[in-house]
Design an enzyme around this catalytic site. Sequence first.
Site, PDB file in Angstrom:
ATOM      1  N   LYS A  75     -11.251  21.778  18.515  1.00 26.17           N
ATOM      2  CA  LYS A  75     -10.709  22.799  19.414  1.00 26.17           C
ATOM      3  C   LYS A  75     -10.163  23.957  18.573  1.00 26.17           C
ATOM      4  CE  LYS A  75      -7.250  23.071  23.184  1.00 26.17           C
ATOM      5  NZ  LYS A  75      -6.368  22.253  24.033  1.00 26.17           N
ATOM      6  N   SER A 150      -6.879  22.458  29.057  1.00 27.26           N
ATOM      7  CA  SER A 150      -7.270  23.607  28.273  1.00 27.26           C
ATOM      8  C   SER A 150      -8.404  23.327  27.297  1.00 27.26           C
ATOM      9  CB  SER A 150      -6.063  24.134  27.488  1.00 27.26           C
ATOM     10  OG  SER A 150      -5.604  23.141  26.571  1.00 27.26           O
ATOM     11  N   SER A 174      -4.427  18.245  28.851  1.00 29.50           N
ATOM     12  CA  SER A 174      -5.581  19.057  28.439  1.00 29.50           C
ATOM     13  C   SER A 174      -6.719  18.307  27.782  1.00 29.50           C
ATOM     14  CB  SER A 174      -5.128  20.156  27.493  1.00 29.50           C
ATOM     15  OG  SER A 174      -4.599  21.205  28.244  1.00 29.50           O
TER      16      SER A 174
HETATM   17  N1  GLN Z   1      -2.594  22.316  32.193  1.00 32.83           N
HETATM   18  C1  GLN Z   1      -1.392  22.173  31.427  1.00 32.83           C
HETATM   19  C2  GLN Z   1      -0.826  23.519  31.090  1.00 32.83           C
HETATM   20  O1  GLN Z   1      -1.404  24.470  31.479  1.00 32.83           O
HETATM   21  C3  GLN Z   1      -1.643  21.352  30.217  1.00 32.83           C
HETATM   22  C4  GLN Z   1      -2.053  22.100  29.028  1.00 32.83           C
HETATM   23  C5  GLN Z   1      -2.270  21.237  27.832  1.00 32.83           C
HETATM   24  O2  GLN Z   1      -2.225  20.000  27.917  1.00 32.83           O
HETATM   25  N2  GLN Z   1      -2.438  21.881  26.689  1.00 32.83           N
HETATM   26  O3  GLN Z   1       0.161  23.631  30.448  1.00 32.83           O
END
Ligand code: GLN
Length: 469
Positions: A75, A150, A174
């Site tokens: 990532k 994400s 994410s």
């Molecule tokens: N969807 C969550 C957020 O927007 C989780 C993001 C993540 O785990 N990096 O913060």
Amino acid sequence: MSTTKTLTEARALLSSGGSVVGATEQALAAAEAQQYLNAFLELFPETALEQAARVDAKLKAGDAGPLAGLVLSIKDNICYKDHKVSAASRILEGFTSLYSATVVERLLAADAVILGRTNCDEFAMGSSNENSAFGNVKNPVDPTKVPGGSSGGAAASVAASIVHAALGSDTGGSIRQPASFTGTVGFKPTYGRVSRYGLIAFASSLDQIGPFAHTVDDTAAVYSAMAGQDPKDSTTSSRPVEPISLEHPRKLRIGYYREGLERPGMDPEVVAHLQAHIDRLKAEGHTVEPIDVPLLDHQVPTYYILATAEASSNLARFDGIRFGHRSKVAQGVDETYRLSRSEGFGPEVKRRILLGTFVLSAGYYDAYYAQAQRVRRIIRDHTLAAFERFDLILSPTCPGTAFGHGAITDPITMYLQDIFTVQANLAGTPAISLPTGTHSNGLPFGIQLTGAPFAEAKLLAASKVLFGC
Ligand code: GLN
């Protein structure tokens, strides 16, 4: 598509005369052929092929590491020395890593090949990969849908079988949510089990790096190669890493969240699927009992207060002076900070910095930040207490399947995507999303298994043995 989907298949190909260089070339071609997914921000053909040649030589000499043959993506918030890293943000456009993350060093030492860096939500903030400064990622199962976020590019790179495995980061879901949306396995280890050194921080007390793969075997292989204490990350645990044996004959005690079945807004097919697994597990002789999620309606607000507070502090370093983008029109120091940050950060990141700064501000600290810390402690205590009664907890990963690009525009609705995933981050427990479901709309969805802290071995074994993943 690359010719092999899993490390097991890749090894079989190697023993019948294939080479890691060949597999890497095929993966590069597969990535090029599927550019429309926008899963990769950059491929690393030169260093990937160099590493592949090194691994081929080691295989010949008979001293190759456990991941020889594995092709992997990282990532775009994980540092790899002398390679670009941007957290999918304009503010870091053109920035080159000065050192490698510990996970990168360990995976290379285990003889994995790193193919490239994957697209994601800017600074890992999002649930749909629509917050990247470099465009949306398409879901390989249905390109009109989001891949989740994400770590959307990571999930897509595996789902499209470009790579065998991918590294993502999980602060509130994410890894698990995009795994659910793309039909892949996504695993968030216990907080402190995998080093965060070299991960661009979003919310340091919640962030964990973890793998995506097609199978639990490959998930376990990648996890095992990178887990364990790291002197460069003082939050890593000194507990020895348990060896993973993917067999588990014993009958288990499994809790399931009543709310996962009863909550309004849940897709009925996701509910029916979960119920079918509960019935099956009971029939197989496991003890399966309902439990209540601790403070379910408070989890997402608690997460968003703490995550944004930490983010506002972590992102203060991107100021136009030390890293990345500097405004060309700014005059003087104040304006350089202000314009560089205004131009460099996207709208979701700005929203979170504002929210985080607000909850930490002198007048509101006690009402929001301190209160959220207390609620977090209660959620953690309840979660740990549940593991005195149960080996594992079963829940949906997400309320439904992947949605269309642009379908959710309201941030609060988007934040509620995380309803079942944030608990593992707030409590620090390991959790995995397993691709067990296919909806009548044709899209995949997952179920989530959560284990006690450091019970990775049990969690992975149950994932394979009880769910056949
Ligand atoms: N969807 C969550 C957020 O927007 C989780 C993001 C993540 O785990 N990096 O913060």
